[in-house]
Design a protein around this motif. Structure first.
Motif, PDB file in Angstrom:
ATOM      1  N   GLN A  42       0.822  -1.205   0.000  1.00 57.22           N
ATOM      2  CA  GLN A  42       0.000   0.000   0.000  1.00 57.22           C
ATOM      3  C   GLN A  42       0.862   1.265   0.000  1.00 57.22           C
ATOM      4  OE1 GLN A  42      -3.280   0.616  -0.213  1.00 57.22           O
ATOM      5  NE2 GLN A  42      -2.876   2.814  -0.022  1.00 57.22           N
ATOM      6  N   VAL A  43       1.924   1.286   0.812  1.00 53.81           N
ATOM      7  CA  VAL A  43       2.790   2.469   0.911  1.00 53.81           C
ATOM      8  C   VAL A  43       3.483   2.738  -0.420  1.00 53.81           C
ATOM      9  CG1 VAL A  43       4.945   3.324   1.937  1.00 53.81           C
ATOM     10  CG2 VAL A  43       3.147   2.368   3.393  1.00 53.81           C
ATOM     11  N   VAL A  44       4.081   1.704  -1.011  1.00 52.53           N
ATOM     12  CA  VAL A  44       4.810   1.890  -2.270  1.00 52.53           C
ATOM     13  C   VAL A  44       3.842   2.243  -3.398  1.00 52.53           C
ATOM     14  CG1 VAL A  44       6.380   0.825  -3.932  1.00 52.53           C
ATOM     15  CG2 VAL A  44       6.618   0.303  -1.500  1.00 52.53           C
ATOM     16  N   ALA A  45       2.659   1.591  -3.413  1.00 50.13           N
ATOM     17  CA  ALA A  45       1.679   1.877  -4.462  1.00 50.13           C
ATOM     18  C   ALA A  45       1.149   3.307  -4.348  1.00 50.13           C
ATOM     19  CB  ALA A  45       0.535   0.875  -4.384  1.00 50.13           C
ATOM     20  N   ALA A  46       0.872   3.748  -3.120  1.00 52.98           N
ATOM     21  CA  ALA A  46       0.368   5.110  -2.927  1.00 52.98           C
ATOM     22  C   ALA A  46       1.421   6.143  -3.326  1.00 52.98           C
ATOM     23  CB  ALA A  46      -0.042   5.307  -1.469  1.00 52.98           C
ATOM     24  N   ALA A  47       2.685   5.883  -2.978  1.00 55.97           N
ATOM     25  CA  ALA A  47       3.758   6.795  -3.369  1.00 55.97           C
ATOM     26  C   ALA A  47       3.903   6.842  -4.892  1.00 55.97           C
ATOM     27  CB  ALA A  47       5.070   6.359  -2.727  1.00 55.97           C
ATOM     28  N   ALA A  48       3.746   5.681  -5.529  1.00 58.94           N
ATOM     29  CA  ALA A  48       3.814   5.638  -6.990  1.00 58.94           C
ATOM     30  C   ALA A  48       2.722   6.498  -7.606  1.00 58.94           C
ATOM     31  CB  ALA A  48       3.687   4.189  -7.469  1.00 58.94           C
ATOM     32  N   GLN A  49       1.532   6.441  -7.013  1.00 60.25           N
ATOM     33  CA  GLN A  49       0.412   7.238  -7.516  1.00 60.25           C
ATOM     34  C   GLN A  49       0.671   8.734  -7.333  1.00 60.25           C
ATOM     35  OE1 GLN A  49      -3.436   6.303  -5.693  1.00 60.25           O
ATOM     36  NE2 GLN A  49      -4.191   5.865  -7.747  1.00 60.25           N
ATOM     37  N   VAL A  50       1.198   9.107  -6.174  1.00 56.05           N
ATOM     38  CA  VAL A  50       1.458  10.524  -5.882  1.00 56.05           C
ATOM     39  C   VAL A  50       2.522  11.095  -6.807  1.00 56.05           C
ATOM     40  CG1 VAL A  50       2.435  12.099  -4.151  1.00 56.05           C
ATOM     41  CG2 VAL A  50       0.722  10.395  -3.479  1.00 56.05           C
ATOM     42  N   HIS A  51       3.543  10.301  -7.123  1.00 56.14           N
ATOM     43  CA  HIS A  51       4.686  10.817  -7.872  1.00 56.14           C
ATOM     44  C   HIS A  51       4.631  10.474  -9.361  1.00 56.14           C
ATOM     45  CE1 HIS A  51       6.628  12.274  -4.251  1.00 56.14           C
ATOM     46  NE2 HIS A  51       6.325  11.124  -3.666  1.00 56.14           N
ATOM     47  N   GLY A  52       3.448  10.126  -9.851  1.00 52.94           N
ATOM     48  CA  GLY A  52       3.246   9.996 -11.291  1.00 52.94           C
ATOM     49  C   GLY A  52       3.908   8.803 -11.947  1.00 52.94           C
ATOM     50  N   VAL A  53       4.074   7.713 -11.200  1.00 55.81           N
ATOM     51  CA  VAL A  53       4.633   6.488 -11.799  1.00 55.81           C
ATOM     52  C   VAL A  53       3.637   5.938 -12.814  1.00 55.81           C
ATOM     53  CG1 VAL A  53       5.346   4.112 -11.318  1.00 55.81           C
ATOM     54  CG2 VAL A  53       6.022   5.961  -9.767  1.00 55.81           C
ATOM     55  N   GLY A  54       4.130   5.568 -13.988  1.00 56.14           N
ATOM     56  CA  GLY A  54       3.229   5.081 -15.031  1.00 56.14           C
ATOM     57  C   GLY A  54       2.630   3.728 -14.726  1.00 56.14           C
ATOM     58  N   LYS A  55       3.464   2.782 -14.239  1.00 58.10           N
ATOM     59  CA  LYS A  55       2.978   1.433 -13.937  1.00 58.10           C
ATOM     60  C   LYS A  55       3.584   0.940 -12.629  1.00 58.10           C
ATOM     61  CE  LYS A  55       1.528  -0.484 -18.337  1.00 58.10           C
ATOM     62  NZ  LYS A  55       1.726  -1.525 -19.377  1.00 58.10           N
ATOM     63  N   PHE A  56       2.746   0.252 -11.892  1.00 56.53           N
ATOM     64  CA  PHE A  56       3.152  -0.385 -10.640  1.00 56.53           C
ATOM     65  C   PHE A  56       2.843  -1.875 -10.795  1.00 56.53           C
ATOM     66  CE2 PHE A  56       2.212  -2.192  -6.523  1.00 56.53           C
ATOM     67  CZ  PHE A  56       3.205  -1.690  -5.694  1.00 56.53           C
ATOM     68  N   VAL A  57       3.882  -2.712 -10.702  1.00 58.46           N
ATOM     69  CA  VAL A  57       3.713  -4.153 -10.914  1.00 58.46           C
ATOM     70  C   VAL A  57       3.993  -4.872  -9.600  1.00 58.46           C
ATOM     71  CG1 VAL A  57       4.436  -6.170 -12.238  1.00 58.46           C
ATOM     72  CG2 VAL A  57       4.441  -3.903 -13.309  1.00 58.46           C
ATOM     73  N   LEU A  58       2.972  -5.548  -9.066  1.00 56.56           N
ATOM     74  CA  LEU A  58       3.096  -6.304  -7.826  1.00 56.56           C
ATOM     75  C   LEU A  58       3.446  -7.755  -8.128  1.00 56.56           C
ATOM     76  CD1 LEU A  58       2.571  -6.829  -4.735  1.00 56.56           C
ATOM     77  CD2 LEU A  58       0.187  -7.302  -5.380  1.00 56.56           C
ATOM     78  N   ILE A  59       4.471  -8.268  -7.454  1.00 58.50           N
ATOM     79  CA  ILE A  59       4.813  -9.684  -7.568  1.00 58.50           C
ATOM     80  C   ILE A  59       3.989 -10.444  -6.535  1.00 58.50           C
ATOM     81  CG2 ILE A  59       6.671 -11.378  -7.591  1.00 58.50           C
ATOM     82  CD1 ILE A  59       6.970  -9.054  -9.597  1.00 58.50           C
ATOM     83  N   SER A  60       3.029 -11.239  -7.004  1.00 54.51           N
ATOM     84  CA  SER A  60       2.167 -11.998  -6.101  1.00 54.51           C
ATOM     85  C   SER A  60       2.554 -13.476  -6.152  1.00 54.51           C
ATOM     86  CB  SER A  60       0.696 -11.782  -6.468  1.00 54.51           C
ATOM     87  OG  SER A  60      -0.147 -12.362  -5.493  1.00 54.51           O
ATOM     88  N   THR A  61       1.668 -14.347  -5.704  1.00 48.98           N
ATOM     89  CA  THR A  61       2.006 -15.765  -5.557  1.00 48.98           C
ATOM     90  C   THR A  61       0.780 -16.640  -5.759  1.00 48.98           C
ATOM     91  OG1 THR A  61       2.745 -17.430  -3.942  1.00 48.98           O
ATOM     92  CG2 THR A  61       1.668 -15.491  -3.062  1.00 48.98           C
ATOM     93  N   ASP A  62       1.012 -17.900  -6.122  1.00 50.12           N
ATOM     94  CA  ASP A  62      -0.095 -18.845  -6.234  1.00 50.12           C
ATOM     95  C   ASP A  62      -0.702 -19.148  -4.867  1.00 50.12           C
ATOM     96  OD1 ASP A  62       2.021 -20.278  -5.213  1.00 50.12           O
ATOM     97  OD2 ASP A  62       1.918 -21.917  -6.662  1.00 50.12           O
ATOM     98  N   LYS A  63       0.026 -18.855  -3.795  1.00 48.61           N
ATOM     99  CA  LYS A  63      -0.488 -19.113  -2.450  1.00 48.61           C
ATOM    100  C   LYS A  63      -1.577 -18.115  -2.059  1.00 48.61           C
ATOM    101  CE  LYS A  63       3.853 -21.256  -1.139  1.00 48.61           C
ATOM    102  NZ  LYS A  63       4.337 -21.301  -2.532  1.00 48.61           N
ATOM    103  N   ALA A  64      -1.793 -17.101  -2.902  1.00 50.19           N
ATOM    104  CA  ALA A  64      -2.892 -16.161  -2.666  1.00 50.19           C
ATOM    105  C   ALA A  64      -4.230 -16.749  -3.100  1.00 50.19           C
ATOM    106  CB  ALA A  64      -2.633 -14.859  -3.419  1.00 50.19           C
ATOM    107  N   VAL A  65      -4.214 -17.893  -3.741  1.00 50.08           N
ATOM    108  CA  VAL A  65      -5.445 -18.531  -4.220  1.00 50.08           C
ATOM    109  C   VAL A  65      -5.954 -19.492  -3.153  1.00 50.08           C
ATOM    110  CG1 VAL A  65      -6.459 -19.909  -6.053  1.00 50.08           C
ATOM    111  CG2 VAL A  65      -4.555 -18.366  -6.559  1.00 50.08           C
TER     112      VAL A  65
END
Length: 614
Positions: A388-411
């Motif tokens: 959340q912190v990194v994504a929100a900062a990306a939004q504030v500072h005009g980052v074009g894309k934010f890519v989250l590395i997730s996992t199959d264990k989230a299923v």
């Protein structure tokens, strides 16, 4: 052409051969008993024939080649030169009124002898230089059987001939019917690939080399299992990518490794699209010292970004990458940053200073048992609040894309780590929904995949250490299965998903077929040269939060295809309205929650979460 002493020796040799061939043609014509008048004629014409042939040899470039690499083109030049000389000799003898009797059969035999002696001597020299008679010249070399009779096997035979490396090839195997019984570089094709163990036993061979760099991994695995089961050592030539790139030679034999068997087909990347995404851009990677984060940095560096910001909490891991990348890419601007992804002030400061165009968020706690008992609150804070912190900062500072590395264990998670990563995915989806379709807003993309070979904390390094120690190899359950892919493949597909993502998607990687961990352990034991009688397998029971099998999709999810064959998009369950703000308030709690409270709250926001206690 450069004229040196070696060339002079070859010219003199060919002149002597020409004289021998001319006189030899007379000897053959008269059954080695040349009448005096013809012997006089042979010597009289010799002073005309040999210089003429020498000029023809020179004009045909017979002295430009290197004898060690003599091949069919060299033989072709010798044949053409000898043939032309044979046509010019009678013309020259008539033109210069040489009064000598030259039988027609001599004019035919002479070029044949020339081709035989000149071509044969060059071939014999190459064979001697390449040590073709390996078993005689090098009795200490080991006989090997080569699986494959294609281009790689041909190159391997040539390389081993020049640089023996202690081996000589006694036979080839190939599934092609047309090749059965044929010869490659003088080595016979003795059977099909599945005959490897039988043929090796018949020939008394202990080593098998896989010369199949582009073959499907299922074929390589099948042959390896058959050979290791028969007690044979299995080696392989380098990968096709390394051979084409010139990084190694085909004779750089090595023991076959797990990656060779569990690896998959190369990923086809949209290079032009990735150049547009990364080249000349500022790219930031969090968790840049971890297994996936580090490989992402290596892959990104290939596309020449303007700057690569490495954000990492571990000082040692960051130092290793800060040393590695400039050595591999001296022109790349690398910015190492120590920091905690949960520290909003510092994350915002870093983004304000460097203004990244794209952020890959790989920082996370990933070890399931460690996060399950006693560390549940830290796992959720790091994986969810950090995202959340990194994504929100990306939004504030005009980052074009934010890519989250997730996992199959989230299923359908059964553990805190998986549930926390599912919450991280939901946080990215919520932020995308809030941003809407504004063309200038940050696009949030999640990429979900399973285990990677050799990553820190994974089962494979653990098995390797246990095998080196003499066992036992500990497996939690005889039926437990996992998906595996190589770290480079995972990183490449993350980049491809980052390029394709439009915002809000959860990309699912094609993980192939699941692998039984018990079978994996048995294979690793055999590859080490041991067997299960020497190194036993011990079943210890499932650990806290561990599943028997992993899933890539939840029960109420479906997928949509993408233009890339190894990527699909999951249509995930939409989160309940208002959960995001409630979650952020909960994560802001300054103290720690007990494990039961954390799991209970996770169940509220992730209904598919089924903790072990349930």
């Amino acid at each position: 052409m450069k004229f040196n002493s070696r060339t002079l020796v070859i010219i003199v040799y060919d002149i002597l051969v020409a004289a021998f061939a001319w006189l030899g043609a007379y000897w053959l014509r008269f059954n080695l008993d040349v009448p005096p008048e013809f012997e006089t004629a042979a010597l009289a014409t010799l002073i005309w024939v040999v210089p003429l042939q020498a000029v023809v040899f020179w004009r045909f470039g017979l002295y430009r080649g290197i004898w060690r690499f003599a091949s069919l083109p060299d033989l072709k030049r010798i044949v053409l030169a000898a043939g032309l000389a044979a046509l010019l000799i009678p013309v020259a003898l008539v033109l210069f009124r040489v009064h000598a009797i030259v039988p027609r059969s001599v004019l035919i035999l002479d070029p044949l002898l020339l081709v035989m002696v000149m071509g044969g001597s060059r071939l014999a020299y190459r064979a001697w230089k390449e040590h073709r008679l390996a078993s005689v010249l090098r009795p200490d070399s080991k006989p090997v059987l080569v699986a494959g009779a294609g281009s790689a096997a041909d190159f391997l035979l040539r390389e081993l001939a020049r640089n023996p490396a202690g081996f000589h090839v006694v036979g080839l195997l190939d599934d092609s019917r047309e090749k059965q019984g044929r010869l490659v570089q003088g080595v016979p094709v003795l059977g099909v690939l599945d005959d490897a163990a039988v043929v090796a036993k018949r020939l008394g061979v202990d080593d098998v080399v896989l010369a199949l760099p582009s073959a499907a991994h299922e074929i390589r695995k099948r042959i390896t299992e058959a050979c290791t089961g028969a007690g044979l050592n299995v080696m392989t030539v380098p990968s096709l990518e390394d051979l084409v790139g010139g990084r190694v030679s085909v004779s750089s034999l090595r023991r076959i490794e797990l990656d060779d068997l569990l690896g998959r087909d190369p990923v086809q990347l949209d290079d032009s699209g990735l150049h547009g995404l990364l080249t000349g851009q500022v790219v930031m990677v969090t968790g840049a010292g971890g297994s996936i984060g580090a490989e992402l940095c290596r892959q990104i560096a290939r596309f020449a970004p303007a700057k690569l910001v490495l954000f990492e909490q571990s000082e040692l891991a960051l130092y290793a990458m800060e040393q590695e990348l400039p050595r591999r890419h001296p022109e790349l601007a690398v910015v190492p940053v120590i920091g905690d992804a949960k520290n909003a002030a510092w994350v915002n400061r870093v983004m304000e200073m460097h203004r990244p165009a794209i952020v890959f968020h790989a920082a996370a706690y990933k070890h399931v048992p460690l996060m399950e008992n006693g560390n549940a609150w830290e796992a959720v804070k790091n994986n969810v609040l950090g995202t959340q912190v990194v994504a929100a900062a990306a939004q504030v500072h005009g980052v074009g894309k934010f890519v989250l590395i997730s996992t199959d264990k989230a299923v359908n998670p059964t553990n805190v780590m998986g549930a926390s990563k599912r919450l991280a995915e939901m946080a990215c989806q919520a932020m995308q929904q809030r941003a809407g379709d504004a063309p200038t807003g940050t696009r949030f993309v999640s990429v979900r995949f399973g285990n990677v070979l050799g990553s820190s904390g994974s089962v494979i390094p653990k098995f390797q250490k246990q095998i080196e120690a003499g066992g036992p190899v500990t497996v939690t359950h005889p039926e437990i299965t996992r998906y595996f892919m190589s770290i480079p493949e995972a990183a490449q597909l993350v980049l491809q998903a980052g390029l394709m993502g439009k915002g809000g998607e959860i990309f699912v990687l094609d993980m192939g077929e699941p692998v039984k961990i018990a079978e994996l352990a048995k294979l690793m034991i055999r590859l080490s040269g041991a067997d299960e009688a020497r190194i036993r397998i011990e079943y210890t029971g499932l650990r806290p939060g561990e599943k028997l099998y992993e899933e890539l999709l939840a029960d109420d999810e479906s997928t949509l295809p993408t233009p890339h064959p190894k990527l699909r998009v999951a249509k995930a369950r939409p989160a309940d309205p208002g959960w995001h703000a409630e979650c952020l308030d909960w994560l802001a709690y300054p103290d720690s929650y007990d494990e039961a409270t954390v799991k209970r709250q996770l169940k509220t926001w992730v209904p598919e979460y089924q903790p072990e206690s349930a």
